[in-house]
Design an enzyme around this catalytic site. Structure first.
Site, PDB file in Angstrom:
ATOM      1  N   HIS A   6       4.459 -57.987 -31.447  1.00 16.33           N
ATOM      2  CA  HIS A   6       4.632 -57.889 -32.695  1.00 16.33           C
ATOM      3  C   HIS A   6       4.354 -56.284 -33.455  1.00 16.33           C
ATOM      4  CE1 HIS A   6       4.925 -58.673 -37.246  1.00 16.33           C
ATOM      5  NE2 HIS A   6       5.679 -59.664 -36.733  1.00 16.33           N
ATOM      6  N   ASP A 127      11.424 -64.286 -39.966  1.00 24.31           N
ATOM      7  CA  ASP A 127      10.309 -63.431 -40.373  1.00 24.31           C
ATOM      8  C   ASP A 127       9.598 -63.760 -41.614  1.00 24.31           C
ATOM      9  OD1 ASP A 127       8.635 -61.199 -39.262  1.00 24.31           O
ATOM     10  OD2 ASP A 127       9.671 -59.644 -40.537  1.00 24.31           O
TER      11      ASP A 127
END
Length: 161
Positions: A6, A127
């Protein structure tokens, strides 16, 4: 078990190219560039030659990699500069990575990503909490009609909060 790589903001001390341009930090640019670069470094390190079953997940339609992987492969074949890996970068992207749609709700970008890595390597994601789950789901639900009626869909207007 896949590993999710990430993004995060790079350290200011290591990124002088962003100095004076704070808008380049974060999800507008630096997240993708820095995470995509890290993924390329993992590929170029021989990690996937040593661990061919290792899988990594990248968000945001692959952190720009699907859009530039051909050029990366082409240029590293022409001028390898010490790269010593068994396969192309594209091979590793298509074999060892899964990509998510997270926060990249652009249909032409999705189609390019599918063409590059295949639909079986793509996961839906919104997200959350950074993006609106409803916006992501509505975009995803419109995909079939959008992709069958036109080859180019207009980019959604970004919301500024």
């Amino acid at each position: 078990m896949p590993v999710y790589l990430h993004p995060r903001d790079p350290l200011e001390s290591t990124t002088p190219q962003y100095h004076g341009h704070p808008w380049l930090y974060g999800s507008a640019w630096a997240f993708s560039v820095e995470t995509g670069t890290h993924a390329l470094r993992l590929m170029g390190s021989g990690l996937f030659d040593r661990h061919p079953n290792l899988n990594i997940i990248l968000g945001h339609l692959g952190e720009l990699l699907p859009f530039n992987i051909w050029r990366t492969d082409h240029r590293s074949a022409v001028a390898p500069r010490g790269i010593d890996i068994q396969h192309s970068f594209g091979h590793y992207l298509r074999t060892n990575f899964y990509l998510t749609t997270s926060a990249n709700f652009r249909t032409p970008a999705l189609l390019n990503t599918i063409q590059e890595v295949g639909a079986d390597r793509l996961l839906f994601s919104a997200d959350y909490p950074f993006e609106d789950m409803r916006e992501a789901a509505e975009w995803f639900d419109r995909l079939e009609s959008t992709t069958t009626t036109t080859s180019r869909s207009p980019a959604p207007t970004p919301k500024h909060y």
